[in-house]
Design a protein around this motif. Structure first.
Motif, PDB file in Angstrom:
ATOM      1  N   ARG A  69      -3.158   1.173  -2.594  1.00  0.00           N
ATOM      2  CA  ARG A  69      -2.472   2.137  -1.726  1.00  0.00           C
ATOM      3  C   ARG A  69      -3.466   3.048  -1.012  1.00  0.00           C
ATOM      4  O   ARG A  69      -3.316   3.343   0.180  1.00  0.00           O
ATOM      5  N   LYS A  72      -5.142   1.112   1.866  1.00  0.00           N
ATOM      6  CA  LYS A  72      -4.251   0.993   3.021  1.00  0.00           C
ATOM      7  C   LYS A  72      -4.102   2.328   3.744  1.00  0.00           C
ATOM      8  O   LYS A  72      -4.082   2.376   4.976  1.00  0.00           O
ATOM      9  N   GLU A 101       6.707   0.612   9.583  1.00  0.00           N
ATOM     10  CA  GLU A 101       5.617   0.053   8.775  1.00  0.00           C
ATOM     11  C   GLU A 101       5.380   0.904   7.532  1.00  0.00           C
ATOM     12  O   GLU A 101       5.201   0.378   6.430  1.00  0.00           O
ATOM     13  N   GLU A 105       5.925  -0.164   3.617  1.00  0.00           N
ATOM     14  CA  GLU A 105       4.846   0.015   2.648  1.00  0.00           C
ATOM     15  C   GLU A 105       5.350   0.811   1.438  1.00  0.00           C
ATOM     16  O   GLU A 105       5.067   0.473   0.292  1.00  0.00           O
ATOM     17  N   ASN A 109       5.645  -0.504  -2.448  1.00  0.00           N
ATOM     18  CA  ASN A 109       5.044   0.219  -3.578  1.00  0.00           C
ATOM     19  C   ASN A 109       6.094   0.547  -4.638  1.00  0.00           C
ATOM     20  O   ASN A 109       5.829   0.444  -5.837  1.00  0.00           O
TER      21      ASN A 109
END
Length: 149
Positions: A69, A72, A101, A105, A109
Motif C-alpha cells: 500500500r 502504491k 481508482e 484500491e 485493501n
C-alpha cells in the motif's frame, strides 16, 4: 485611570498569550518527526498488532499489505507532483477517474484485510477505521475554521 491601566495590561497579556500559542503550534509542526515509509509501516503494524491481537502469521501478511500500500501511495504521490509541476489542472473526468481508482484500491485493501483477519478482528478493524475517519474529518473542520477556508 487605574481601570484603563488594568484594561491595557489585560489586552497586552491576552495578545501575547495568543501569539505564544500560535508559535507553539508552529514549532510543534516543524519539530514533528518525519518518518520514512518503512517507519510508518512498522508503527502502524505495532498499533494493529496490539489493537487486534494479531498472531505472527497475520503480522507478516499485514506487514506485506502495508508495504504494498505504501509503494502504491508513493506512486500516486509522484504522479500528482509531476502534474503539479506541469501547471496543468486535471479535468473533471481525470478527477473522477482518479477517485474511482482510489476507491478500487481501498476496496481491494479491505478485501485483503478481510482475508487476513478473523471475523472479530475485521469488525474491530472497521470500527477503528471509522473512528479514524471521524477524527480526520474533525481535524479538517478545525483546520478550515482556523484558516478561514
Amino acid at each position: 485611570m487605574k481601570k484603563l491601566f488594568i484594561a491595557a495590561l489585560l489586552f497586552v497579556g491576552v495578545a501575547s498569550f495568543a501569539q505564544d500559542t500560535d508559535n507553539a503550534t508552529q514549532d510543534h509542526k516543524e519539530h514533528r518527526e518525519r518518518m520514512t515509509p518503512e517507519q510508518r509501516n512498522e508503527k502502524q503494524l505495532k498499533k494493529l498488532t496490539s489493537e487486534l491481537t494479531l498472531d505472527a502469521n497475520q503480522q507478516a501478511q499485514v506487514k506485506q499489505l502495508l508495504a504494498d500500500r505504501s509503494a502504491k501511495a508513493e506512486k500516486f504521490r509522484e504522479a500528482r507532483e509531476a502534474n503539479k509541476d506541469s501547471n496543468v489542472k486535471p479535468t473533471a473526468a481525470e478527477k473522477e477517474a482518479f477517485k474511482k481508482e482510489m476507491m478500487a484500491e481501498k476496496d481491494a485493501n479491505d478485501a485483503k484485510m478481510k482475508a487476513i483477519l478473523n471475523a472479530d478482528q475485521y469488525t474491530k478493524w472497521k470500527t477503528i477505521q471509522a473512528e479514524n475517519k471521524d477524527k480526520a474529518r474533525e481535524k479538517m473542520k478545525e483546520y478550515k475554521k482556523e484558516n478561514n477556508m
